[in-house]
Design an enzyme around this catalytic site. Structure first.
Site, short mmCIF file in Angstrom:
data_model
loop_
_atom_site.label_atom_id
_atom_site.label_comp_id
_atom_site.label_asym_id
_atom_site.label_seq_id
_atom_site.Cartn_x
_atom_site.Cartn_y
_atom_site.Cartn_z
N CYS A 144 -21.67 115.70 -10.75
CA CYS A 144 -21.15 114.33 -10.61
C CYS A 144 -22.30 113.33 -10.74
CB CYS A 144 -20.45 114.17 -9.27
SG CYS A 144 -19.76 112.52 -9.06
N CYS A 157 -23.81 109.90 -3.92
CA CYS A 157 -23.39 109.92 -2.51
C CYS A 157 -24.35 110.81 -1.72
CB CYS A 157 -21.96 110.44 -2.39
SG CYS A 157 -20.81 109.57 -3.48
N CYS A 215 -23.47 114.42 -0.54
CA CYS A 215 -22.66 115.31 -1.37
C CYS A 215 -23.47 116.32 -2.18
CB CYS A 215 -21.80 114.47 -2.31
SG CYS A 215 -20.75 115.52 -3.34
N CYS A 262 -4.28 119.70 -1.94
CA CYS A 262 -5.16 118.63 -2.41
C CYS A 262 -6.09 119.18 -3.49
CB CYS A 262 -6.00 118.09 -1.27
SG CYS A 262 -5.03 117.62 0.16
N CYS A 277 -1.80 116.05 -3.49
CA CYS A 277 -2.83 115.05 -3.24
C CYS A 277 -3.95 115.29 -4.24
CB CYS A 277 -3.36 115.21 -1.81
SG CYS A 277 -4.73 114.09 -1.41
N CYS A 289 -4.76 108.23 1.22
CA CYS A 289 -5.52 109.05 2.16
C CYS A 289 -6.93 108.47 2.13
CB CYS A 289 -5.52 110.50 1.69
SG CYS A 289 -6.63 111.57 2.63
N ARG A 320 -6.76 113.03 10.25
CA ARG A 320 -7.17 114.41 9.94
C ARG A 320 -8.56 114.72 10.48
NH1 ARG A 320 -6.56 114.90 4.48
NH2 ARG A 320 -4.39 115.28 4.95
S1 SF4 Z 1 -18.60 112.54 -3.11
FE1 SF4 Z 1 -19.71 113.89 -4.56
S2 SF4 Z 1 -18.18 114.38 -6.10
FE2 SF4 Z 1 -17.42 112.58 -5.02
S3 SF4 Z 1 -18.18 110.81 -6.12
FE3 SF4 Z 1 -19.74 111.24 -4.57
S4 SF4 Z 1 -21.22 112.60 -5.59
FE4 SF4 Z 1 -19.34 112.60 -6.84
#
Ligand code: SF4
Length: 329
Positions: free
Chosen positions: A68, A72, A75, A112, A143, A203, A275
């Site tokens: 990705c 984040c 993540c 989901c 979801c 959600c 949740r």
């Molecule tokens: S949480 Fe992870 S998968 Fe989702 S947008 Fe952020 S980096 Fe990408």
């Protein structure tokens, strides 16, 4: 309106009235209540809207893993961090449906599907639409969490039968820049608006234990509770610390502060399903039980949450049995 025992703190609107005008001051006051008082309020409100024995069970499958472009800080699927997660392409329809059948057989009522995209291309959305229609045909709620959507993509997913779209605000507006730099809080709220306008249930929740200050937890809940319509589902996640991600090195939080966050979410969003989401693998069963007492009434079931571990279904079944709790129909 009721008043916190011997605190003089107003826990306004707690007669089951759903409000969208929660101020930070009110939310801060809820967090500051003595623990027994906070739990009592949360339980009282929970029982006005839900059967306290019932837990909604969802299963989460990563249909497209890793690679990705977003950054984040929590993540393991971001290309910006070296976490050992191998990128994989979008799963085949047949494999997704096989997993959905297994989830249904294990007692899940909602399936989901998560994909590690910044925003899907239109052709990706078409493939996910086929999955949504297939899962729906099995008699499960559907979801998806696919990143930022356009208004048109949201409508397309709705037409395919999507019931819920997950898109978390993650934290407070002030702390957001410490967690993500590749998109803005406004981007997040825009996608939530498209989802809501398309008639899909929302959600939306966040993550705690990412080094945020108590005021950021106040800001996160106040933002969620002041949305024009509360998210039907509010996942509250405890950060799962994955080595290689920046957030893993930041300060975590006391489990009781996590329970407080659940209780404040329950009080401010009385009719939403709250949740108890990621982080249960490292949580004691006693903390999880306190979360249920604080008004959490949903969990993810299954040994994996996207790429991070989750309690084995057998362990969850035993815990629910010991607590006398049952899956929500
Ligand atoms: S949480 Fe992870 S998968 Fe989702 S947008 Fe952020 S980096 Fe990408």
């Amino acid at each position: 309106m009721s008043i916190g025992f011997e605190t003089g703190v107003s826990v306004a609107g707690t007669l089951g009235v759903i409000r969208h005008d929660w101020t930070r001051e009110e939310v801060r006051a809820l967090f500051a209540l003595p623990f027994p008082e906070l739990m009592f309020e949360a339980q009282r409100i929970h029982r006005l809207h839900f059967d306290p024995r019932e837990v909604q069970i969802s299963t989460l499958l990563s249909i497209k893993t890793g690679g990705c472009p977003e950054d984040c800080a929590y993540c393991p699927q971001s290309v910006h961090y070296d976490t050992g997660v191998a990128a994989a392409k979008l799963m085949d329809l047949g494999d997704v449906l096989a997993q959905a059948r297994a989830a249904k057989a294990s007692g899940a009522s909602r399936f989901c599907m998560g994909a590690a995209w910044r925003s899907p291309k239109d052709r990706d959305v078409e493939q996910v639409c086929a999955m949504v229609a297939g899962v729906k045909a099995l008699g499960l709620e559907t979801c998806a969490t696919l990143g930022m959507l356009t208004a048109l993509q949201a409508r397309r997913l709705k037409d395919a039968g999507l019931d819920y779209y997950n898109h978390n605000i993650d934290t407070s507006p002030e702390y957001y820049g410490e967690i993500i730099t590749t998109r803005t809080y406004r981007d997040r709220l825009d996608t939530l608006g498209h989802v809501r306008d398309a008639g899909i249930h929302v959600c939306c929740g966040g993550i705690v234990g990412m080094g945020e200050a108590p005021e950021d937890r106040v800001g996160m809940i106040a933002t969620l509770a002041s949305l024009p319509v509360h998210p039907e589902s509010v996942p509250i996640n405890m950060l799962v610390r994955v080595e290689g991600t920046p957030a893993a090195a930041r300060d975590g939080i006391d489990p009781l502060e996590f329970v407080r966050t659940i209780a404040v979410a329950r009080i401010t969003m009385p009719a939403s399903v709250v949740r108890l989401s990621a982080g249960r693998e490292d949580m004691s069963e006693e903390t999880q039980a306190l979360c249920f007492l604080a008004g959490a009434n949903s969990i993810f079931y299954g040994p994996k949450l996207l790429t991070t571990p989750n309690p084995e279904p057998d362990r969850d079944r035993r815990l629910l049995d010991r607590l006398g709790m049952v899956p929500m129909e």
